[in-house]
Design a protein around this motif. Structure first.
Motif, PDB file in Angstrom:
ATOM      1  N   PRO A  71      -0.716  -2.747  -2.507  1.00  0.00           N
ATOM      2  CA  PRO A  71       0.593  -3.242  -2.964  1.00  0.00           C
ATOM      3  C   PRO A  71       1.386  -3.862  -1.817  1.00  0.00           C
ATOM      4  O   PRO A  71       1.268  -3.443  -0.660  1.00  0.00           O
ATOM      5  N   GLU A  72       2.204  -4.828  -2.145  1.00  0.00           N
ATOM      6  CA  GLU A  72       3.045  -5.471  -1.134  1.00  0.00           C
ATOM      7  C   GLU A  72       3.964  -4.445  -0.489  1.00  0.00           C
ATOM      8  O   GLU A  72       4.629  -3.666  -1.169  1.00  0.00           O
ATOM      9  N   CYS A 130      -6.879   9.390  -7.200  1.00  0.00           N
ATOM     10  CA  CYS A 130      -7.906   8.610  -7.887  1.00  0.00           C
ATOM     11  C   CYS A 130      -7.256   7.671  -8.907  1.00  0.00           C
ATOM     12  O   CYS A 130      -6.586   6.727  -8.519  1.00  0.00           O
ATOM     13  N   LEU A 131      -7.422   7.913 -10.206  1.00  0.00           N
ATOM     14  CA  LEU A 131      -6.742   7.088 -11.206  1.00  0.00           C
ATOM     15  C   LEU A 131      -5.244   7.058 -10.925  1.00  0.00           C
ATOM     16  O   LEU A 131      -4.585   6.021 -11.108  1.00  0.00           O
ATOM     17  N   GLY A 132      -4.688   8.176 -10.477  1.00  0.00           N
ATOM     18  CA  GLY A 132      -3.262   8.216 -10.166  1.00  0.00           C
ATOM     19  C   GLY A 132      -2.882   7.235  -9.075  1.00  0.00           C
ATOM     20  O   GLY A 132      -1.845   6.577  -9.151  1.00  0.00           O
ATOM     21  N   ALA A 133      -3.732   7.107  -8.055  1.00  0.00           N
ATOM     22  CA  ALA A 133      -3.468   6.134  -6.986  1.00  0.00           C
ATOM     23  C   ALA A 133      -3.550   4.721  -7.530  1.00  0.00           C
ATOM     24  O   ALA A 133      -2.745   3.847  -7.181  1.00  0.00           O
ATOM     25  N   GLN A 134      -4.521   4.467  -8.404  1.00  0.00           N
ATOM     26  CA  GLN A 134      -4.667   3.142  -9.001  1.00  0.00           C
ATOM     27  C   GLN A 134      -3.461   2.807  -9.873  1.00  0.00           C
ATOM     28  O   GLN A 134      -2.988   1.657  -9.889  1.00  0.00           O
ATOM     29  N   LEU A 135      -2.938   3.799 -10.577  1.00  0.00           N
ATOM     30  CA  LEU A 135      -1.752   3.569 -11.412  1.00  0.00           C
ATOM     31  C   LEU A 135      -0.513   3.307 -10.564  1.00  0.00           C
ATOM     32  O   LEU A 135       0.335   2.489 -10.931  1.00  0.00           O
ATOM     33  N   ILE A 136      -0.396   3.980  -9.429  1.00  0.00           N
ATOM     34  CA  ILE A 136       0.715   3.687  -8.519  1.00  0.00           C
ATOM     35  C   ILE A 136       0.596   2.251  -8.009  1.00  0.00           C
ATOM     36  O   ILE A 136       1.577   1.500  -7.978  1.00  0.00           O
ATOM     37  N   ALA A 137      -0.621   1.858  -7.613  1.00  0.00           N
ATOM     38  CA  ALA A 137      -0.832   0.494  -7.128  1.00  0.00           C
ATOM     39  C   ALA A 137      -0.458  -0.520  -8.199  1.00  0.00           C
ATOM     40  O   ALA A 137       0.249  -1.504  -7.926  1.00  0.00           O
ATOM     41  N   ALA A 138      -0.914  -0.298  -9.428  1.00  0.00           N
ATOM     42  CA  ALA A 138      -0.611  -1.222 -10.527  1.00  0.00           C
ATOM     43  C   ALA A 138       0.882  -1.265 -10.803  1.00  0.00           C
ATOM     44  O   ALA A 138       1.452  -2.343 -11.045  1.00  0.00           O
ATOM     45  N   SER A 139       1.538  -0.116 -10.753  1.00  0.00           N
ATOM     46  CA  SER A 139       2.973  -0.045 -11.027  1.00  0.00           C
ATOM     47  C   SER A 139       3.780  -0.719  -9.931  1.00  0.00           C
ATOM     48  O   SER A 139       4.930  -1.114 -10.161  1.00  0.00           O
ATOM     49  N   ALA A 140       3.184  -0.846  -8.746  1.00  0.00           N
ATOM     50  CA  ALA A 140       3.849  -1.532  -7.634  1.00  0.00           C
ATOM     51  C   ALA A 140       3.505  -3.017  -7.599  1.00  0.00           C
ATOM     52  O   ALA A 140       3.868  -3.715  -6.649  1.00  0.00           O
ATOM     53  N   GLY A 141       2.790  -3.488  -8.616  1.00  0.00           N
ATOM     54  CA  GLY A 141       2.514  -4.919  -8.723  1.00  0.00           C
ATOM     55  C   GLY A 141       1.166  -5.367  -8.209  1.00  0.00           C
ATOM     56  O   GLY A 141       0.875  -6.567  -8.207  1.00  0.00           O
ATOM     57  N   ALA A 142       0.311  -4.443  -7.786  1.00  0.00           N
ATOM     58  CA  ALA A 142      -1.000  -4.813  -7.255  1.00  0.00           C
ATOM     59  C   ALA A 142      -2.043  -4.868  -8.371  1.00  0.00           C
ATOM     60  O   ALA A 142      -1.882  -4.258  -9.430  1.00  0.00           O
ATOM     61  N   LYS A 143      -3.119  -5.571  -8.121  1.00  0.00           N
ATOM     62  CA  LYS A 143      -4.204  -5.691  -9.090  1.00  0.00           C
ATOM     63  C   LYS A 143      -5.171  -4.516  -8.941  1.00  0.00           C
ATOM     64  O   LYS A 143      -5.547  -4.138  -7.846  1.00  0.00           O
TER      65      LYS A 143
END
Length: 247
Positions: free
Chosen positions: A155-156, A96-109
């Motif tokens: 994420p890319e 959940c939030l953890g997946a969103q944080l991984i996405a953000a940390s990988a450069g995704a919005k």
């Protein structure tokens, strides 16, 4: 001939609200000899997590946005750790939030999705997902618990593993060892009333859901999900590189 003892699997789980814990996943990890340490956001110093410290880092769910660093500055520390683990392809799981944080940390919005997805439902597994541990959570096998209003761009370089009818990005992997799932595969029936208490305001803001229906759905679906989610996690752990061998 002496046998070198196998070190235990060192797991660090970052928890944002106390009742959103590892759930079913904790039982799986302990059955594999894991030593689990919970770190509580807002209480423990998350900057003390070294990127290569835990064998497995799990970031759990919570009712805040991955983009709210102005309100919760420690999110920056967590994203910095995740970015380094992603770059090194170190075993990392986000829920959940953890997946969103991984996405953000990988450069995704990551951003508000415009619709709250809350309650029990199914997910559609992509073709690539069917060749991954996510196949155990396919629609014919079980229902999962959705509980979020934010979404994210893929994420890319990430591989999309699952979607829902509300949001197309429900699960993804990066490299060989990083997995993010937007829904909650870990939830258990025992203790679920803590979710109903802790998220009472959010439930009240979701016209299509109520406490009675959520409790009824949990009674109907949680036991099967626990079985399927355990299979998923065991398969994922078996496929990871550089983890200690289970006892």
């Amino acid at each position: 001939m002496s046998i070198t003892p196998v070190p235990p699997l060192r797991v660090v789980a970052v928890r944002h609200v106390h009742f959103e814990d590892l759930g079913t996943f904790e039982e799986v990890l302990r059955s594999r000899g894991a030593e689990i340490q919970y770190l509580d956001a807002g209480l423990d110093d998350l900057s003390a997590i070294t990127p290569d410290g835990p064998d497995l880092l799990v970031i759990l769910g919570g009712p805040i946005g991955a983009y709210e660093e102005d309100r919760y500055p420690w999110l920056g520390n967590l994203k910095a750790v995740l970015a380094k683990r992603i770059a090194r392809d170190l075993p990392t799981l986000g829920i959940c939030l953890g997946a969103q944080l991984i996405a953000a940390s990988a450069g995704a919005k990551v951003y508000p999705g415009g619709k709250r997805e809350l309650g029990w439902g199914t997910i559609s597994i992509t073709q690539e997902g069917m060749n991954s541990p996510l196949r155990h959570l396919r629609e014919a096998a079980c229902h999962v618990l959705h509980w979020h209003g934010d979404t994210f761009d893929l994420p890319e370089g990430a591989r999309l593993l699952a979607s829902s009818h509300v949001y197309p990005h429900q699960a993804f992997s990066i490299g060989s060892n990083v997995l993010g799932v937007q829904f909650h595969p870990e939830v258990k029936e025992h203790g679920f009333d803590r979710w109903l208490i802790g998220h009472a305001v959010e439930i009240g803001m979701t016209p299509e859901q109520n406490v009675a229906d959520l409790r009824r759905g949990t009674a109907g679906y949680a036991a099967t999900l626990a079985i399927q989610a355990s299979k998923m996690l065991n398969d994922w752990l078996d496929g990871l590189k550089s983890l200690p061998t289970p006892h």
